[in-house]
Design a protein around this motif. Structure first.
Motif, short mmCIF file in Angstrom:
data_model
loop_
_atom_site.label_atom_id
_atom_site.label_comp_id
_atom_site.label_asym_id
_atom_site.label_seq_id
_atom_site.Cartn_x
_atom_site.Cartn_y
_atom_site.Cartn_z
N ILE A 165 -27.66 -16.42 -46.59
CA ILE A 165 -28.48 -17.60 -46.34
C ILE A 165 -29.68 -17.23 -45.47
O ILE A 165 -29.70 -16.21 -44.80
N THR A 166 -30.69 -18.08 -45.50
CA THR A 166 -31.90 -17.88 -44.69
C THR A 166 -31.64 -18.40 -43.28
O THR A 166 -31.11 -19.50 -43.10
N VAL A 167 -32.03 -17.61 -42.29
CA VAL A 167 -31.80 -17.98 -40.88
C VAL A 167 -33.11 -17.89 -40.10
O VAL A 167 -33.83 -16.90 -40.20
N GLU A 168 -33.40 -18.93 -39.33
CA GLU A 168 -34.52 -18.94 -38.40
C GLU A 168 -33.97 -19.14 -37.00
O GLU A 168 -33.07 -19.95 -36.79
N VAL A 169 -34.53 -18.41 -36.04
CA VAL A 169 -34.09 -18.55 -34.63
C VAL A 169 -35.33 -18.79 -33.78
O VAL A 169 -36.27 -18.00 -33.79
N HIS A 170 -35.31 -19.90 -33.03
CA HIS A 170 -36.47 -20.29 -32.22
C HIS A 170 -36.09 -20.57 -30.77
O HIS A 170 -36.84 -21.23 -30.07
N GLY A 171 -34.95 -20.11 -30.30
CA GLY A 171 -34.50 -20.42 -28.95
C GLY A 171 -35.08 -19.50 -27.90
O GLY A 171 -35.76 -18.51 -28.19
N SER A 172 -34.80 -19.83 -26.64
CA SER A 172 -35.25 -19.01 -25.52
C SER A 172 -34.16 -18.94 -24.47
O SER A 172 -33.28 -19.81 -24.39
N GLY A 173 -34.21 -17.89 -23.66
CA GLY A 173 -33.22 -17.70 -22.61
C GLY A 173 -33.86 -17.65 -21.25
O GLY A 173 -34.93 -17.06 -21.07
N MET A 175 -32.66 -16.43 -17.60
CA MET A 175 -31.57 -15.69 -16.96
C MET A 175 -30.36 -15.63 -17.89
O MET A 175 -29.21 -15.71 -17.47
N GLY A 176 -30.66 -15.57 -19.18
CA GLY A 176 -29.63 -15.50 -20.21
C GLY A 176 -30.23 -14.91 -21.46
O GLY A 176 -31.35 -14.39 -21.46
N GLY A 177 -29.52 -14.99 -22.56
CA GLY A 177 -29.99 -14.39 -23.80
C GLY A 177 -29.89 -15.34 -24.97
O GLY A 177 -28.93 -16.10 -25.10
N PHE A 178 -30.91 -15.30 -25.84
CA PHE A 178 -30.91 -16.09 -27.07
C PHE A 178 -31.31 -15.14 -28.19
O PHE A 178 -32.48 -14.88 -28.42
N SER A 179 -30.32 -14.57 -28.85
CA SER A 179 -30.55 -13.49 -29.80
C SER A 179 -31.13 -13.99 -31.12
O SER A 179 -30.65 -14.97 -31.69
N GLY A 180 -32.17 -13.29 -31.60
CA GLY A 180 -32.76 -13.62 -32.89
C GLY A 180 -32.55 -12.54 -33.92
O GLY A 180 -33.22 -12.52 -34.95
N LYS A 181 -31.62 -11.62 -33.67
CA LYS A 181 -31.43 -10.48 -34.56
C LYS A 181 -30.96 -10.87 -35.96
O LYS A 181 -31.18 -10.13 -36.92
N ALA A 182 -30.32 -12.03 -36.08
CA ALA A 182 -29.80 -12.43 -37.39
C ALA A 182 -30.83 -13.14 -38.25
O ALA A 182 -30.57 -13.48 -39.40
N ALA A 183 -32.02 -13.39 -37.71
CA ALA A 183 -33.05 -14.08 -38.48
C ALA A 183 -33.46 -13.25 -39.69
O ALA A 183 -33.55 -12.03 -39.63
#
Length: 221
Positions: A165-173, A175-183
């Motif tokens: 499936i198509t994945v878009e990641v637009h989050g932010s971290g 003092m934490g992490g918001f991974s976009g590697k699966a996009a």
């Protein structure tokens, strides 16, 4: 002013049009621009990293000219078919008649969505000092686009998506992490999952996995 084809839907125009710089973009315009960006990624004109960056900018665009600038270097003559293939049907009723799951909340605890759960167009994942697991590999999609809004505060959210499936990641971290590697792109006609939100002293992780594949240990309660 530059006229827009396709029944009034947004279509990229050459940059430098002062009229378009004064016209505010709508949510529909931003979605149409993203469809061209997604199609460009699917044909290899944009890398997943370039697509993620531009798609995030498109979400914040306020004028048509800003959207035009994001699409100015795309091979528009080669994207029509890819855009058409990525256009899915409208939201439908679940085959089982079950209502879509809309929330996964874990406050100093754990929450999970997986198996044959039904999902619609919107899903909220919220955790404070806890863990949320969302496994979309066997769920029933009833909308062409699923938007997952995440808030992870001193906790973790893990989202497992099918590999096709198509994945878009637009989050932010913060003092934490918001991974976009699966996009990245999926097969033509597959659902699109948009993951956005914030990780504050916590983490949001998205991973691709084949159906039936072991994805590792679950988050502790």
């Amino acid at each position: 002013m530059t006229q827009e084809p396709h029944g009034g839907k947004y279509f990229p125009a050459p940059i430098g049009d002062d009229d378009r710089a004064r016209v505010r973009a709508s949510n529909a315009d931003r979605e149409e621009a993203n469809a061209f960006l997604s199609a460009a990624m699917s044909v290899g004109a944009l890398s997943p990293e370039e697509y993620t960056e531009r798609a995030g900018t498109a979400l914040a665009a306020t004028t048509l000219a800003e959207l035009d600038a994001l699409c100015a270097d795309l091979p528009m003559n080669r994207l029509g078919a890819a855009v058409a293939e990525g256009s899915l049907g409208p939201t439908r009723v679940s085959a089982s008649g079950a209502a879509p799951v809309s929330r996964a909340v874990a406050i100093m605890s754990s929450s999970e969505i997986s198996g044959g759960a039904v999902v619609g167009a919107e899903l909220t994942a919220f955790t404070v000092m806890g863990g949320v697991e969302i496994d979309l590999r066997e769920v029933e999609f009833t909308a062409p686009v699923l938007t997952i809004s995440c808030r992870a505060i001193m906790g973790g959210i893990r989202i497992v998506v099918p590999s096709d499936i198509t994945v878009e990641v637009h989050g932010s971290g913060i003092m934490g992490g918001f991974s976009g590697k699966a996009a990245g792109p999926g097969r033509p006609g597959a659902p699109r999952v948009v993951i956005k939100g914030l990780a504050l002293m916590g983490g949001v992780e998205t991973q691709r996995a084949a159906r039936g594949e072991n994805t590792g240990p679950r988050r502790p309660n």
